[in-house]
Design an enzyme around this catalytic site. Structure first.
Site, PDB file in Angstrom:
ATOM      1  N   LYS A  42      30.508 -40.134 -10.238  1.00 47.52           N
ATOM      2  CA  LYS A  42      29.076 -40.479 -10.217  1.00 47.52           C
ATOM      3  C   LYS A  42      28.223 -39.214  -9.999  1.00 47.52           C
ATOM      4  O   LYS A  42      27.209 -39.002 -10.678  1.00 47.52           O
ATOM      5  CB  LYS A  42      28.819 -41.511  -9.117  1.00 47.52           C
ATOM      6  CG  LYS A  42      27.372 -41.752  -8.791  1.00 47.52           C
ATOM      7  CD  LYS A  42      26.647 -42.505  -9.872  1.00 47.52           C
ATOM      8  CE  LYS A  42      25.141 -42.526  -9.580  1.00 47.52           C
ATOM      9  NZ  LYS A  42      24.377 -43.231 -10.579  1.00 47.52           N
TER      10      LYS A  42
ATOM     11  N   CYS B 145      17.900 -40.022  -8.181  1.00 49.02           N
ATOM     12  CA  CYS B 145      19.324 -39.828  -8.494  1.00 49.02           C
ATOM     13  C   CYS B 145      19.582 -38.412  -9.001  1.00 49.02           C
ATOM     14  O   CYS B 145      20.229 -37.619  -8.323  1.00 49.02           O
ATOM     15  CB  CYS B 145      19.784 -40.844  -9.532  1.00 49.02           C
ATOM     16  SG  CYS B 145      19.885 -42.521  -8.882  1.00 49.02           S
TER      17      CYS B 145
HETATM   18  N1  LIG Z   1      18.132 -47.540  -7.685  1.00 48.34           N
HETATM   19  C1  LIG Z   1      18.908 -47.064  -8.657  1.00 48.34           C
HETATM   20  O1  LIG Z   1      18.519 -47.027  -9.822  1.00 48.34           O
HETATM   21  C2  LIG Z   1      20.291 -46.557  -8.339  1.00 48.34           C
HETATM   22  C3  LIG Z   1      21.164 -46.296  -9.405  1.00 48.34           C
HETATM   23  C4  LIG Z   1      22.454 -45.897  -9.119  1.00 48.34           C
HETATM   24  C5  LIG Z   1      22.850 -45.727  -7.793  1.00 48.34           C
HETATM   25  N2  LIG Z   1      21.962 -45.971  -6.771  1.00 48.34           N
HETATM   26  C6  LIG Z   1      22.442 -45.779  -5.404  1.00 48.34           C
HETATM   27  O2  LIG Z   1      22.573 -47.053  -4.787  1.00 48.34           O
HETATM   28  C7  LIG Z   1      22.304 -46.946  -3.373  1.00 48.34           C
HETATM   29  C8  LIG Z   1      21.202 -47.937  -3.001  1.00 48.34           C
HETATM   30  O3  LIG Z   1      20.047 -47.563  -3.723  1.00 48.34           O
HETATM   31  P1  LIG Z   1      18.795 -48.526  -3.881  1.00 48.34           P
HETATM   32  O4  LIG Z   1      17.938 -47.929  -4.942  1.00 48.34           O
HETATM   33  O5  LIG Z   1      19.231 -49.952  -3.996  1.00 48.34           O
HETATM   34  O6  LIG Z   1      18.108 -48.319  -2.453  1.00 48.34           O
HETATM   35  P2  LIG Z   1      16.940 -49.200  -1.830  1.00 48.34           P
HETATM   36  O7  LIG Z   1      16.266 -48.339  -0.840  1.00 48.34           O
HETATM   37  O8  LIG Z   1      16.141 -49.851  -2.916  1.00 48.34           O
HETATM   38  O9  LIG Z   1      17.733 -50.383  -1.073  1.00 48.34           O
HETATM   39  C9  LIG Z   1      18.578 -50.180   0.010  1.00 48.34           C
HETATM   40  C10 LIG Z   1      18.386 -51.333   0.983  1.00 48.34           C
HETATM   41  O10 LIG Z   1      19.339 -51.193   2.026  1.00 48.34           O
HETATM   42  C11 LIG Z   1      18.735 -51.651   3.235  1.00 48.34           C
HETATM   43  N3  LIG Z   1      19.515 -51.166   4.373  1.00 48.34           N
HETATM   44  C12 LIG Z   1      19.484 -49.943   4.975  1.00 48.34           C
HETATM   45  N4  LIG Z   1      20.391 -49.901   5.968  1.00 48.34           N
HETATM   46  C13 LIG Z   1      21.004 -51.102   6.000  1.00 48.34           C
HETATM   47  C14 LIG Z   1      22.029 -51.668   6.813  1.00 48.34           C
HETATM   48  N5  LIG Z   1      22.616 -50.976   7.781  1.00 48.34           N
HETATM   49  N6  LIG Z   1      22.395 -52.939   6.575  1.00 48.34           N
HETATM   50  C15 LIG Z   1      21.817 -53.670   5.581  1.00 48.34           C
HETATM   51  N7  LIG Z   1      20.846 -53.176   4.779  1.00 48.34           N
HETATM   52  C16 LIG Z   1      20.451 -51.915   4.989  1.00 48.34           C
HETATM   53  C17 LIG Z   1      17.332 -51.109   3.122  1.00 48.34           C
HETATM   54  O11 LIG Z   1      16.447 -51.777   4.002  1.00 48.34           O
HETATM   55  C18 LIG Z   1      17.015 -51.348   1.645  1.00 48.34           C
HETATM   56  O12 LIG Z   1      16.399 -52.591   1.430  1.00 48.34           O
HETATM   57  C19 LIG Z   1      21.939 -45.485  -3.137  1.00 48.34           C
HETATM   58  O13 LIG Z   1      23.084 -44.788  -2.767  1.00 48.34           O
HETATM   59  C20 LIG Z   1      21.478 -45.012  -4.515  1.00 48.34           C
HETATM   60  O14 LIG Z   1      21.628 -43.625  -4.674  1.00 48.34           O
HETATM   61  C21 LIG Z   1      20.711 -46.392  -7.021  1.00 48.34           C
END
Ligand SMILES: NC(=O)c1ccc[n+]([C@@H]2O[C@H](COP(=O)([O-])OP(=O)(O)OC[C@H]3O[C@@H](n4cnc5c(N)ncnc54)[C@H](O)[C@@H]3O)[C@@H](O)[C@H]2O)c1
Length: 416
Positions: free
Chosen positions: A220, A274
């Site tokens: 990734k 990202c």
């Molecule tokens: N958004 C994208 O397009 C994308 C694409 C590929 C990978 N990712 C990866 O996926 C992961 C999540 O990204 P995202 O965009 O969904 O983030 P986000 O910030 O939209 O969502 C994450 C959620 O996790 C919650 N959270 C934090 N700590 C927590 C805990 N201990 N228990 C339960 N919930 C908790 C937050 O309140 C938030 O709502 C990251 O590592 C990101 O790099 C994101």
């Protein structure tokens, strides 16, 4: 294929967790989504969404109405636990350090530990530095050592299975890509990888490739670093061409006529959460080896400064310049402003009082900016200098005849 597991807990209900939880719920799983934000939990339980992603509202509504999706602040016993929590940079004095912060992953793991039982599967979906999946297994081992009193010979099996399945979806297309993309799944052991594959097979159309957890983590990071390095090449060309008086857009078009050359298009920098972030996870882990990756990041990070300098140089010719900034999002046809170089440039022009700045972002209502937004027609009419920062479709359709009196700085090459 029929669901292999009955109940799934998804930790983190953001851009990745909520679509994943909803898709699983519509496939017949009993899904409990867990978040630390009460507002997100309450909104989802009402069948509504707290983030913007096409068609997600309908999917969440139907998943909640079916009774298969619930949200909570606390996890419960389940067969599978998916972690989709943030993995940002560590902060120091309020500033990003470029060192990955896996404390959210660690906290989510600790939170599920009391409800874990032998045979459960824990899947990390968050983009993570190499070794994070093993760290999850270590935490579980520390807090629930009895779960690892396995009768099966290591390293082939463990009573709690831990795997990494990095998410590769494109914002704006998450629901389609979640199902259609190929997947790389890495386990802390073979059985973990196979168990995760059996789950993903029930809702993914793409091919699934199995490997180790460390290779999956690195895959990734490398995908996004590859993009970043290629964009940096294009951005560096734009600086070189400017110095040499060569039209970079024509140059790239011609070079790409070669059957084995495919240069990307330059821009005002690289944004989003990202591509602009993940390469640093590699640099942090292997600083002496990751030289191109580091320099590519620096090239892309400094491109906005170059754009700002160009605007300032043009603005110096006017007494009271009006500068129209076209686009604020980090890429075309979305509203996402996270890590956006367009936003950085616009803010700097305002802060440095380079002139009267009129910003236009057709995909935003101005809710997330501290300065006012203007409609496109007004920006075009009133600006002395037009700076194209995002290649939104609306800007591509502008009649160039009306721009003859304007100074144009087109960082995306849409008006060539
Ligand atoms: N958004 C994208 O397009 C994308 C694409 C590929 C990978 N990712 C990866 O996926 C992961 C999540 O990204 P995202 O965009 O969904 O983030 P986000 O910030 O939209 O969502 C994450 C959620 O996790 C919650 N959270 C934090 N700590 C927590 C805990 N201990 N228990 C339960 N919930 C908790 C937050 O309140 C938030 O709502 C990251 O590592 C990101 O790099 C994101």
């Amino acid at each position: 294929m029929k669901p292999a597991a009955k109940k799934i807990v998804v930790m983190g209900l953001g851009y990745i967790g909520l679509p994943t939880a909803s898709v699983l719920a519509t496939k017949g799983y009993q899904v409990l989504g867990v978040d630390i934000k009460r507002n997100a939990v309450d909104t989802i339980n009402e069948g509504k969404i707290h983030i913007v992603e096409p068609d997600l509202d309908l999917l969440v509504k139907s998943a909640v109405n079916s009774g298969n999706l619930r949200a909570s602040l606390e996890p419960e016993e389940a067969d599978v636990f998916i972690l989709a929590v943030p993995t940002p940079f560590k902060k120091q004095d309020g500033e990003d350090t470029r060192v990955p912060d896996i404390s959210y992953v660690e906290a989510a793991t600790r939170k599920i530990c009391p409800v874990l039982k032998g045979g459960d599967l824990v899947i990390l979906e968050s983009t993570s530095p190499v070794g994070t999946t093993k760290r999850i297994a270590e935490i579980i081992k520390e807090l629930r050592p009895e779960l690892f009193d396995s009768p099966l010979p290591p390293p082939h099996d463990s009573p709690v299975h831990v795997a990494h399945c990095p998410e590769r979806v494109l914002p704006g297309h998450i629901l389609r890509e979640l199902v259609d993309n190929d997947r790389v799944i890495g386990g802390i052991d073979i059985t973990s990888a196979e168990k995760a594959r059996d789950l993903y097979k029930t809702f993914c159309n793409g091919q699934i490739f199995l490997t180790t957890s460390c290779t999956a983590e690195m895959t990734k990071l490398v995908e996004n670093s590859y993009r970043d390095v290629n964009i940096a090449f294009a951005n560096e060309l734009s600086l070189i061409c400017d110095k040499l008086g060569v039209n970079v857009w024509e140059l790239i078009e011609l070079a790409n006529k070669h059957p084995r050359v495919n240069i990307l298009r330059p821009g005002p920098g690289v944004g989003g959460h990202c591509i602009a972030v993940d390469p640093w996870f590699i640099v942090d882990a292997a600083p002496d080896q990751a030289r191109i990756i580091r320099v590519a990041r620096q090239v892309n990070d400094t491109k906005p400064h170059w754009v700002i300098a160009r605007v300032k140089a043009k603005a110096a010719r006017f007494r009271d310049p009006v500068i129209g900034c076209l686009g604020l999002a980090f890429k075309a046809n979305i509203d996402d402003l996270r890590e956006s170089p367009a936003l950085e440039i616009t803010r700097a022009l305002i802060a440095d009082k380079v002139g009267r700045v009129m910003a236009c972002e057709p995909n935003s209502n101005g809710e997330f900016t501290e300065f006012p937004l203007y409609d496109l027609g007004r920006v075009i009419a009133e600006s002395d200098i037009l700076v194209v920062l995002v290649d939104h479709d609306e800007f591509k359709m502008i009649d160039r005849e009306g721009l003859k009196e304007k100074v144009v700085i087109d960082t995306r090459g849409i008006w060539r």
